[in-house]
Design a protein around this motif. Structure first.
Motif, mmCIF file in Angstrom:
data_model
loop_
_atom_site.group_PDB
_atom_site.id
_atom_site.type_symbol
_atom_site.label_atom_id
_atom_site.label_comp_id
_atom_site.label_asym_id
_atom_site.label_seq_id
_atom_site.Cartn_x
_atom_site.Cartn_y
_atom_site.Cartn_z
ATOM 1 N N THR A 11 -48.761 -8.504 95.412
ATOM 2 C CA THR A 11 -50.222 -8.369 95.400
ATOM 3 C C THR A 11 -50.675 -7.497 94.231
ATOM 4 O O THR A 11 -51.608 -7.845 93.512
ATOM 5 N N GLY A 12 -49.989 -6.385 94.024
ATOM 6 C CA GLY A 12 -50.331 -5.493 92.916
ATOM 7 C C GLY A 12 -50.160 -6.157 91.569
ATOM 8 O O GLY A 12 -50.982 -5.996 90.664
ATOM 9 N N LEU A 14 -50.296 -9.432 90.917
ATOM 10 C CA LEU A 14 -51.294 -10.484 90.747
ATOM 11 C C LEU A 14 -52.704 -9.947 90.563
ATOM 12 O O LEU A 14 -53.534 -10.582 89.904
ATOM 13 N N LEU A 15 -52.983 -8.780 91.123
ATOM 14 C CA LEU A 15 -54.313 -8.178 90.984
ATOM 15 C C LEU A 15 -54.430 -7.267 89.768
ATOM 16 O O LEU A 15 -55.507 -6.776 89.458
ATOM 17 N N GLY A 16 -53.295 -7.006 89.106
ATOM 18 C CA GLY A 16 -53.332 -6.203 87.893
ATOM 19 C C GLY A 16 -53.140 -4.720 88.098
ATOM 20 O O GLY A 16 -53.248 -3.955 87.138
ATOM 21 N N THR A 17 -52.851 -4.259 89.318
ATOM 22 C CA THR A 17 -52.614 -2.831 89.526
ATOM 23 C C THR A 17 -51.164 -2.458 89.207
ATOM 24 O O THR A 17 -50.877 -1.290 88.961
ATOM 25 N N GLU A 40 -53.390 -18.711 94.636
ATOM 26 C CA GLU A 40 -54.616 -18.130 95.205
ATOM 27 C C GLU A 40 -55.250 -17.121 94.259
ATOM 28 O O GLU A 40 -56.470 -16.970 94.236
ATOM 29 N N ALA A 41 -54.410 -16.428 93.469
ATOM 30 C CA ALA A 41 -54.908 -15.416 92.540
ATOM 31 C C ALA A 41 -55.214 -16.005 91.157
ATOM 32 O O ALA A 41 -55.473 -15.264 90.215
ATOM 33 N N ASP A 42 -55.185 -17.335 91.044
ATOM 34 C CA ASP A 42 -55.452 -18.036 89.788
ATOM 35 C C ASP A 42 -54.414 -17.757 88.708
ATOM 36 O O ASP A 42 -54.730 -17.701 87.515
ATOM 37 N N TRP A 43 -53.170 -17.542 89.123
ATOM 38 C CA TRP A 43 -52.048 -17.445 88.194
ATOM 39 C C TRP A 43 -51.351 -18.797 88.159
ATOM 40 O O TRP A 43 -51.244 -19.472 89.176
ATOM 41 N N ARG A 97 -55.454 -16.415 85.239
ATOM 42 C CA ARG A 97 -55.459 -14.941 85.187
ATOM 43 C C ARG A 97 -54.126 -14.414 84.692
ATOM 44 O O ARG A 97 -54.019 -13.289 84.234
ATOM 45 N N SER A 136 -54.430 -12.985 79.803
ATOM 46 C CA SER A 136 -53.606 -13.683 80.781
ATOM 47 C C SER A 136 -52.138 -13.320 80.547
ATOM 48 O O SER A 136 -51.457 -13.966 79.744
#
Length: 143
Positions: A11-12, A14-17, A40-43, A97, A136
């Motif tokens: 999750t981190g 894919l969200l960039g954290t 789902e995260a547009d990757w 993304r 990206s």
């Protein structure tokens, strides 16, 4: 040795954290789950199936097939590096993304072909570094 994907895990990333990198995938994560979360995260994601791969030639063939590399892929380390630093072959209409490669059965490949696995990790690492600051980025998970 590549580090385990740090908390908060996929999750981190894919969200960039969590910064893009070459990470070992936690054993609890499965390829279908990883690819579903990436979508789902547009990757854009691709799974590199390394079961039974024990040579550089077989690794390159699997990369060509599973990653759907372009016809100009020369099945050598430099050509793989070129493909991973020019993702025009992977871009579709619309914006991603990020880009994610999941190499399944990495431990078995590493055991069977340790020199090739080390070289592949270096190529993956250089490509990830190349895209790290891009809009990206590219990440590689070794499962």
């Amino acid at each position: 040795m590549t580090d385990l994907l740090p908390a908060p895990g996929l999750t981190g990333l894919l969200l960039g954290t969590t910064p893009p990198g070459v990470y070992r995938l936690p054993p609890a994560d499965t390829a279908p789950r990883v690819m579903a979360l990436a979508a789902e995260a547009d990757w854009r994601g691709a799974t590199l199936h390394l079961g039974g791969v024990t040579t550089k030639t077989a690794f390159m063939d699997r990369c060509a097939t599973d990653l759907e590399l372009p016809d100009w892929f020369g099945r050598n380390w430099d050509a793989l590096a070129d493909c991973l630093t020019d993702l025009s072959w992977w871009r579709e209409e619309g914006k991603a993304r990020g880009f994610l490669v999941l190499a399944e059965e990495w431990a078995a490949f590493r055991k069977a072909a340790s020199r090739e696995a080390r070289t592949a990790e270096a190529v993956f690492g250089d490509a990830v570094d190349y895209w790290a600051e891009a809009e990206s980025p590219l990440a590689v998970l070794l499962g």
